[in-house]
Design a protein around this motif. Sequence first.
Motif, PDB file in Angstrom:
ATOM      1  N   LEU A 144       1.076  -0.662   0.299  1.00  0.00           N
ATOM      2  CA  LEU A 144      -0.303   0.177   0.061  1.00  0.00           C
ATOM      3  C   LEU A 144       1.067   1.220  -0.028  1.00  0.00           C
ATOM      4  N   MET A 145       0.716   1.691  -1.240  1.00  0.00           N
ATOM      5  CA  MET A 145       1.881   2.639  -0.853  1.00  0.00           C
ATOM      6  C   MET A 145       0.484   4.713  -1.511  1.00  0.00           C
ATOM      7  N   LEU A 146       1.018   5.334  -0.522  1.00  0.00           N
ATOM      8  CA  LEU A 146       0.023   6.843  -0.620  1.00  0.00           C
ATOM      9  C   LEU A 146       1.228   7.621  -1.601  1.00  0.00           C
ATOM     10  N   GLN A 147       0.433   8.748  -2.869  1.00  0.00           N
ATOM     11  CA  GLN A 147       1.351   8.904  -3.327  1.00  0.00           C
ATOM     12  C   GLN A 147       3.254   9.230  -3.705  1.00  0.00           C
ATOM     13  N   PRO A 148       3.521   7.461  -3.993  1.00  0.00           N
ATOM     14  CA  PRO A 148       5.109   7.124  -4.257  1.00  0.00           C
ATOM     15  C   PRO A 148       5.492   8.551  -5.178  1.00  0.00           C
ATOM     16  N   GLN A 149       6.602   8.069  -4.680  1.00  0.00           N
ATOM     17  CA  GLN A 149       7.502   8.291  -5.854  1.00  0.00           C
ATOM     18  C   GLN A 149       8.044   7.480  -6.826  1.00  0.00           C
ATOM     19  N   ALA A 150       8.437   6.898  -8.217  1.00  0.00           N
ATOM     20  CA  ALA A 150       8.858   5.968  -8.255  1.00  0.00           C
ATOM     21  C   ALA A 150      10.333   5.763  -8.286  1.00  0.00           C
ATOM     22  N   THR A 151      10.817   7.043  -8.558  1.00  0.00           N
ATOM     23  CA  THR A 151      12.087   6.954  -8.934  1.00  0.00           C
ATOM     24  C   THR A 151      12.941   8.840  -8.536  1.00  0.00           C
ATOM     25  N   LEU A 152      14.034   8.958  -8.631  1.00  0.00           N
ATOM     26  CA  LEU A 152      13.670   9.998  -8.190  1.00  0.00           C
ATOM     27  C   LEU A 152      15.405  10.680  -9.396  1.00  0.00           C
ATOM     28  N   ASP A 153      15.423   9.019 -10.485  1.00  0.00           N
ATOM     29  CA  ASP A 153      16.551   9.529 -11.380  1.00  0.00           C
ATOM     30  C   ASP A 153      16.072  10.135 -12.035  1.00  0.00           C
ATOM     31  N   PRO A 154      16.737  11.352 -12.497  1.00  0.00           N
ATOM     32  CA  PRO A 154      16.209  12.045 -13.906  1.00  0.00           C
ATOM     33  C   PRO A 154      16.633  11.502 -15.343  1.00  0.00           C
ATOM     34  N   ARG A 155      17.371  10.628 -14.694  1.00  0.00           N
ATOM     35  CA  ARG A 155      16.873  10.300 -16.895  1.00  0.00           C
ATOM     36  C   ARG A 155      15.617   9.789 -16.628  1.00  0.00           C
ATOM     37  N   VAL A 156      14.684   9.210 -15.910  1.00  0.00           N
ATOM     38  CA  VAL A 156      13.204   9.212 -15.690  1.00  0.00           C
ATOM     39  C   VAL A 156      12.383  10.103 -15.160  1.00  0.00           C
ATOM     40  N   ALA A 157      12.644  10.605 -14.283  1.00  0.00           N
ATOM     41  CA  ALA A 157      11.812  11.888 -13.106  1.00  0.00           C
ATOM     42  C   ALA A 157      12.113  12.795 -13.307  1.00  0.00           C
ATOM     43  N   GLU A 158      13.441  14.039 -14.928  1.00  0.00           N
ATOM     44  CA  GLU A 158      13.554  14.886 -14.606  1.00  0.00           C
ATOM     45  C   GLU A 158      12.076  16.239 -14.541  1.00  0.00           C
ATOM     46  N   TRP A 159      11.163  15.705 -15.215  1.00  0.00           N
ATOM     47  CA  TRP A 159       9.925  16.704 -14.845  1.00  0.00           C
ATOM     48  C   TRP A 159       9.285  16.420 -13.074  1.00  0.00           C
ATOM     49  N   ASP A 160      10.191  15.808 -12.224  1.00  0.00           N
ATOM     50  CA  ASP A 160      10.293  16.059 -10.782  1.00  0.00           C
ATOM     51  C   ASP A 160       9.992  17.280 -10.417  1.00  0.00           C
ATOM     52  N   ASP A 161      10.440  18.391  -9.979  1.00  0.00           N
ATOM     53  CA  ASP A 161      11.683  19.633  -9.347  1.00  0.00           C
ATOM     54  C   ASP A 161      11.746  19.557  -8.545  1.00  0.00           C
ATOM     55  N   ARG A 162      11.395  18.354  -6.909  1.00  0.00           N
ATOM     56  CA  ARG A 162      10.739  18.838  -6.227  1.00  0.00           C
ATOM     57  C   ARG A 162      11.513  18.817  -5.196  1.00  0.00           C
ATOM     58  N   PHE A 163      12.221  17.604  -5.393  1.00  0.00           N
ATOM     59  CA  PHE A 163      13.539  17.092  -5.288  1.00  0.00           C
ATOM     60  C   PHE A 163      14.618  17.047  -5.069  1.00  0.00           C
ATOM     61  N   ALA A 164      15.227  17.904  -6.431  1.00  0.00           N
ATOM     62  CA  ALA A 164      16.287  18.259  -6.824  1.00  0.00           C
ATOM     63  C   ALA A 164      17.203  18.080  -6.307  1.00  0.00           C
ATOM     64  N   GLU A 165      17.153  18.677  -5.106  1.00  0.00           N
ATOM     65  CA  GLU A 165      19.109  17.663  -4.477  1.00  0.00           C
ATOM     66  C   GLU A 165      19.252  16.366  -4.117  1.00  0.00           C
ATOM     67  N   GLU A 166      17.995  15.875  -4.015  1.00  0.00           N
ATOM     68  CA  GLU A 166      18.508  14.762  -3.260  1.00  0.00           C
ATOM     69  C   GLU A 166      18.043  13.623  -4.532  1.00  0.00           C
ATOM     70  N   ARG A 167      18.612  13.898  -6.460  1.00  0.00           N
ATOM     71  CA  ARG A 167      18.871  13.402  -7.302  1.00  0.00           C
ATOM     72  C   ARG A 167      20.245  12.878  -6.893  1.00  0.00           C
ATOM     73  N   ARG A 168      21.045  13.315  -5.854  1.00  0.00           N
ATOM     74  CA  ARG A 168      22.585  12.958  -5.888  1.00  0.00           C
ATOM     75  C   ARG A 168      22.356  11.456  -5.218  1.00  0.00           C
ATOM     76  N   ARG A 169      21.353  11.025  -4.978  1.00  0.00           N
ATOM     77  CA  ARG A 169      20.912  10.168  -4.769  1.00  0.00           C
ATOM     78  C   ARG A 169      21.232   8.520  -5.819  1.00  0.00           C
ATOM     79  N   ASP A 170      21.311   7.603  -4.849  1.00  0.00           N
ATOM     80  CA  ASP A 170      21.659   6.476  -6.086  1.00  0.00           C
ATOM     81  C   ASP A 170      20.147   5.850  -6.276  1.00  0.00           C
ATOM     82  N   PHE A 171      19.932   5.940  -7.207  1.00  0.00           N
ATOM     83  CA  PHE A 171      18.277   5.312  -7.963  1.00  0.00           C
ATOM     84  C   PHE A 171      18.314   4.390  -8.246  1.00  0.00           C
TER      85      PHE A 171
END
Length: 316
Positions: A144-171
Amino acid sequence: MESQTKGFAPDLSNQPRGEWLATLRRIGEEYGFAEPMGKSHAAIFVEEGDTLVVAFETMSGIEALSETRTPIGFDMVNANGWSSLSLLSHGDTWFRDERVYAFFDQLQDDGFFDEFENVLFYGAGPCGYAAGAYSVTAPGARVLMLQPQATLDPRVAEWDDRFAEERRRDFTSRYGFAPEMIDAAERAYVIYDPRERLDAMHSALFARPNVTRLRAPFMGGALQSDFRALDLLPGMLTSAAEGRLDTALFASMLRARRNHPPFLRRLLARLDADGRDGLARLLCQNVVGRMPAPRFRRRLTELEAGDDTARTADTG
């Protein structure tokens, strides 16, 4: 399993953070186990019944949302006699940490999840991502997931600018892309507000044959908080664990939002923005007829005054 937790209802609401963490660790050691994973993560296991909820939460979220300042799994131990494995993080980490990988590797190697008849992974937002990602270690589980992110990998979710600084994490390494990790789940549920554009875009990435996507219009971007305020979360967890959280049941649960002021305010704001004065008037009439609602009463007065002005102009 023999019951160890009859009357299990710890209340940690008055404890400072340092003591609070130590108490959670002692609870785990007494009723199951406690596993620190560096400075950012920890696991607390409470053993009770044959249904296990694996819930991912931030410590600040627990402190803000729980009246007893305890993990959501503790509520399910008390109410349903479930077992609880609480994964805790300092802040939003998406649980992207080698020590967390190793912890779930070890659980899988030990056959930990095989001891339970039903296993439910749960989380919201970044924790919803983690619930999906780590569910792969328990094939046949429900998620059960409430409004989950699928990934923060910018190659997949570059349109999500809410967590720009977190893209350094390895997804991109182990347990990386949550929608792929739920392929082994018996059933997964994704709940989101379709009017929250970025949440809706992430939810689309979870579209799979074993996924039920449930829409919660006008509930906004803090579903976990609102569902807890409406006392809906325990029922959602129970029905998800039993594999019966379908569209009809979810819709019946959402009827509770008729008495939820934040939802009603969002709905009125949207009707006003769209210039739908007739529907706005009906909404205000309904709300003021059921509850004290000064804002809706004022808006109703404005709308009725506008109607009177329009009628006067028509007959002038």
